[in-house]
Design a protein around this motif. Structure first.
Motif, PDB file in Angstrom:
ATOM      1  N   GLY A  27      55.624  77.965  29.639  1.00 48.21           N
ATOM      2  CA  GLY A  27      55.951  76.569  29.371  1.00 48.21           C
ATOM      3  C   GLY A  27      55.325  76.142  28.060  1.00 48.21           C
ATOM      4  N   LYS A  28      55.097  74.831  27.912  1.00 47.36           N
ATOM      5  CA  LYS A  28      54.472  74.311  26.701  1.00 47.36           C
ATOM      6  C   LYS A  28      53.220  73.523  27.065  1.00 47.36           C
ATOM      7  CE  LYS A  28      58.580  74.141  23.751  1.00 47.36           C
ATOM      8  NZ  LYS A  28      59.418  73.294  22.867  1.00 47.36           N
ATOM      9  N   VAL A  29      52.219  73.608  26.193  1.00 44.74           N
ATOM     10  CA  VAL A  29      50.964  72.889  26.406  1.00 44.74           C
ATOM     11  C   VAL A  29      50.525  72.247  25.098  1.00 44.74           C
ATOM     12  CG1 VAL A  29      50.154  74.321  28.312  1.00 44.74           C
ATOM     13  CG2 VAL A  29      49.647  74.999  25.968  1.00 44.74           C
ATOM     14  N   LEU A  30      49.657  71.226  25.220  1.00 44.76           N
ATOM     15  CA  LEU A  30      49.073  70.583  24.047  1.00 44.76           C
ATOM     16  C   LEU A  30      47.868  71.400  23.609  1.00 44.76           C
ATOM     17  CD1 LEU A  30      49.091  68.045  22.178  1.00 44.76           C
ATOM     18  CD2 LEU A  30      47.430  67.044  23.772  1.00 44.76           C
ATOM     19  N   ALA A  31      47.876  71.836  22.361  1.00 39.53           N
ATOM     20  CA  ALA A  31      46.803  72.707  21.876  1.00 39.53           C
ATOM     21  C   ALA A  31      46.228  72.184  20.566  1.00 39.53           C
ATOM     22  CB  ALA A  31      47.324  74.125  21.682  1.00 39.53           C
ATOM     23  N   HIS A  32      44.981  72.562  20.312  1.00 37.02           N
ATOM     24  CA  HIS A  32      44.308  72.276  19.046  1.00 37.02           C
ATOM     25  C   HIS A  32      43.902  73.594  18.410  1.00 37.02           C
ATOM     26  CE1 HIS A  32      43.454  67.812  19.306  1.00 37.02           C
ATOM     27  NE2 HIS A  32      43.873  68.073  20.540  1.00 37.02           N
ATOM     28  N   LYS A  33      44.007  73.652  17.092  1.00 37.53           N
ATOM     29  CA  LYS A  33      43.546  74.830  16.355  1.00 37.53           C
ATOM     30  C   LYS A  33      42.121  74.556  15.879  1.00 37.53           C
ATOM     31  CE  LYS A  33      46.324  76.968  13.480  1.00 37.53           C
ATOM     32  NZ  LYS A  33      47.106  77.316  12.255  1.00 37.53           N
ATOM     33  N   ILE A  34      41.183  75.386  16.311  1.00 39.84           N
ATOM     34  CA  ILE A  34      39.782  75.171  15.952  1.00 39.84           C
ATOM     35  C   ILE A  34      39.159  76.469  15.463  1.00 39.84           C
ATOM     36  CG2 ILE A  34      39.541  73.334  17.671  1.00 39.84           C
ATOM     37  CD1 ILE A  34      37.907  75.347  19.362  1.00 39.84           C
ATOM     38  N   SER A  35      37.994  76.330  14.850  1.00 35.90           N
ATOM     39  CA  SER A  35      37.219  77.495  14.429  1.00 35.90           C
ATOM     40  C   SER A  35      36.299  77.921  15.566  1.00 35.90           C
ATOM     41  CB  SER A  35      36.385  77.155  13.196  1.00 35.90           C
ATOM     42  OG  SER A  35      35.420  78.163  12.946  1.00 35.90           O
ATOM     43  N   PRO A  36      36.124  79.216  15.785  1.00 37.76           N
ATOM     44  CA  PRO A  36      35.203  79.676  16.837  1.00 37.76           C
ATOM     45  C   PRO A  36      33.765  79.214  16.611  1.00 37.76           C
ATOM     46  CG  PRO A  36      36.604  81.476  16.074  1.00 37.76           C
ATOM     47  CD  PRO A  36      36.817  80.334  15.131  1.00 37.76           C
ATOM     48  N   SER A  37      33.423  78.883  15.368  1.00 33.86           N
ATOM     49  CA  SER A  37      32.041  78.516  15.047  1.00 33.86           C
ATOM     50  C   SER A  37      31.629  77.175  15.637  1.00 33.86           C
ATOM     51  CB  SER A  37      31.849  78.480  13.530  1.00 33.86           C
ATOM     52  OG  SER A  37      32.656  77.471  12.942  1.00 33.86           O
ATOM     53  N   ILE A  38      32.573  76.353  16.089  1.00 36.57           N
ATOM     54  CA  ILE A  38      32.222  75.022  16.599  1.00 36.57           C
ATOM     55  C   ILE A  38      32.098  74.998  18.120  1.00 36.57           C
ATOM     56  CG2 ILE A  38      33.423  73.986  14.636  1.00 36.57           C
ATOM     57  CD1 ILE A  38      35.579  73.048  16.604  1.00 36.57           C
ATOM     58  N   LEU A  39      32.255  76.137  18.768  1.00 32.06           N
ATOM     59  CA  LEU A  39      32.178  76.176  20.227  1.00 32.06           C
ATOM     60  C   LEU A  39      30.778  75.814  20.717  1.00 32.06           C
ATOM     61  CD1 LEU A  39      34.210  79.424  20.987  1.00 32.06           C
ATOM     62  CD2 LEU A  39      34.989  77.061  21.163  1.00 32.06           C
ATOM     63  N   ALA A  40      30.743  75.219  21.899  1.00 33.95           N
ATOM     64  CA  ALA A  40      29.471  74.839  22.523  1.00 33.95           C
ATOM     65  C   ALA A  40      29.546  75.157  24.012  1.00 33.95           C
ATOM     66  CB  ALA A  40      29.195  73.355  22.299  1.00 33.95           C
ATOM     67  N   LEU A  41      28.388  75.157  24.656  1.00 35.68           N
ATOM     68  CA  LEU A  41      28.320  75.410  26.091  1.00 35.68           C
ATOM     69  C   LEU A  41      27.917  74.144  26.828  1.00 35.68           C
ATOM     70  CD1 LEU A  41      26.557  78.906  26.233  1.00 35.68           C
ATOM     71  CD2 LEU A  41      28.990  78.406  26.500  1.00 35.68           C
ATOM     72  N   GLY A  42      28.552  73.929  27.993  1.00 33.70           N
ATOM     73  CA  GLY A  42      28.208  72.789  28.824  1.00 33.70           C
ATOM     74  C   GLY A  42      26.975  73.067  29.669  1.00 33.70           C
ATOM     75  N   ASP A  43      26.610  72.106  30.503  1.00 36.95           N
ATOM     76  CA  ASP A  43      25.409  72.226  31.332  1.00 36.95           C
ATOM     77  C   ASP A  43      25.494  73.386  32.312  1.00 36.95           C
ATOM     78  OD1 ASP A  43      24.389  70.021  30.043  1.00 36.95           O
ATOM     79  OD2 ASP A  43      25.104  68.596  31.568  1.00 36.95           O
ATOM     80  N   GLN A  44      26.710  73.729  32.734  1.00 39.41           N
ATOM     81  CA  GLN A  44      26.905  74.821  33.685  1.00 39.41           C
ATOM     82  C   GLN A  44      27.359  76.112  32.999  1.00 39.41           C
ATOM     83  OE1 GLN A  44      25.972  74.215  36.815  1.00 39.41           O
ATOM     84  NE2 GLN A  44      25.526  72.113  36.146  1.00 39.41           N
ATOM     85  N   GLY A  45      27.242  76.146  31.678  1.00 41.26           N
ATOM     86  CA  GLY A  45      27.634  77.335  30.936  1.00 41.26           C
ATOM     87  C   GLY A  45      29.105  77.399  30.601  1.00 41.26           C
ATOM     88  N   GLU A  46      29.855  76.325  30.870  1.00 46.64           N
ATOM     89  CA  GLU A  46      31.281  76.317  30.579  1.00 46.64           C
ATOM     90  C   GLU A  46      31.509  76.206  29.069  1.00 46.64           C
ATOM     91  OE1 GLU A  46      30.262  72.066  31.984  1.00 46.64           O
ATOM     92  OE2 GLU A  46      29.522  74.112  32.171  1.00 46.64           O
ATOM     93  N   LEU A  47      32.611  76.784  28.612  1.00 52.03           N
ATOM     94  CA  LEU A  47      32.927  76.810  27.182  1.00 52.03           C
ATOM     95  C   LEU A  47      33.657  75.536  26.788  1.00 52.03           C
ATOM     96  CD1 LEU A  47      32.728  78.745  24.712  1.00 52.03           C
ATOM     97  CD2 LEU A  47      35.053  79.479  25.260  1.00 52.03           C
ATOM     98  N   GLY A  48      33.262  74.949  25.653  1.00 48.52           N
ATOM     99  CA  GLY A  48      33.919  73.728  25.218  1.00 48.52           C
ATOM    100  C   GLY A  48      33.538  73.352  23.806  1.00 48.52           C
TER     101      GLY A  48
END
Length: 299
Positions: A226-247
């Motif tokens: 199907g189709k989804v809403l996506a953003h193009k980002i650089s891997p260098s801006i990734l962060a981890l949440g309190d539970q270790g989730e990627l965001g």
């Protein structure tokens, strides 16, 4: 006396209030300047195809070994290996073929008996080179020649149980063979899972009437979910949440830092396509590792 004291208090307040207000404004300004500075990118999402991609190899639509049912010898090979043959062409002539043909024409030999000696091609195809040659002995059940049909190709893939509910014969398919884009459809989706891998077999069919592509070529299959809403980002801006989730960390109302979990749908050496963000997001691209969720920042 009381009026005199009251007037003195009022006079003192009138004198000190401007000084107090000035100090308060100064303190507030200092606090503002102490906010951490981050760099922000206003990212705009766009629709992309959400797909499942896997690598595989092409396989011929049909491949069969034509075997002898009797013990005899090969009289002659009538087709050169690699050449096309048509259905019902005689490819390899066995001894006694001519005699049996005459008997069959005179109704002195049944069709089933005649077919034991008349090894006609079962379909249009290409003769492989691993056939018997003139003078060789063949025994019952032994291969005499092998035929391959490349008019269409099959490409096998395996889908995990978390994705199979999104897949049917109706899904659009994008196929590349040796880097070339080709047309194809999903021909089969297995109704049962492999008991060991918990995956479901699918077969993609590719039209190959011009016989351009061979058996065993590298291919990449993308099944469009199907189709989804996506953003193009650089891997260098990734962060981890309190539970270790990627965001990623974003700017929310009142210049507060927020964290949003993402899912990576495409990962290249230059960028990532991710989902889980709003249509427009203010993404922190510098300084995200130094600020916390809920913290007020400057940008």
């Amino acid at each position: 006396m009381t009026n005199s004291i009251f007037k003195t208090i009022i006079f003192s307040l009138l004198i000190t209030f401007p000084l107090f207000a000035s100090e308060w404004e100064k303190t507030t300004a200092e606090n503002e300047t102490q906010l951490f500075n981050v760099q922000v990118l206003e990212s705009k999402g766009y629709e992309v195809k959400d797909n499942i991609e896997f690598s595989s190899t092409t396989e011929a639509h049909q491949r069969i070994q034509v075997k002898s049912e009797i013990m005899t010898t090969v009289d002659s090979v009538l087709v050169k290996a690699g050449n096309l043959v048509k259905k019902n062409d005689l490819v390899v002539k066995l001894d006694e073929y001519e005699t049996n043909l005459e008997l069959f024409a005179l109704d002195l030999l049944s069709e089933s008996e005649f077919k034991k000696i008349a090894l006609y091609a079962p379909f249009d195809g290409i003769l492989l080179d691993n056939h018997k040659i003139a003078g060789e002995l063949v025994t019952p059940g032994e291969k005499v020649y092998e035929l391959i049909d490349l008019s269409s190709l099959k490409i096998y893939g395996y889908i995990n149980e978390n994705e199979i509910m999104n897949i049917s014969n109706e899904n659009e398919v994008e196929i590349t063979i040796l880097g070339e884009n080709v047309q194809g459809v999903i021909d089969y989706v297995s109704p049962i899972a492999d008991p060991e891998t918990k995956t479901f077999e699918i077969v993609v069919k590719v039209n190959n009437k011009d016989l351009r592509y061979k058996d065993g070529l590298s291919s990449i299959i993308s099944i469009i979910k199907g189709k989804v809403l996506a953003h193009k980002i650089s891997p260098s801006i990734l962060a981890l949440g309190d539970q270790g989730e990627l965001g990623v960390k974003v700017i929310t109302d009142n210049n507060l830092v927020g964290f949003k979990e993402i899912e990576i749908i495409e990962d290249t050496s230059d960028y990532m396509l991710v989902t889980g963000l709003d249509k427009i997001e203010k993404i922190i691209i510098v300084g995200q590792q130094y600020v916390s969720n809920g913290e007020k920042v400057n940008f």
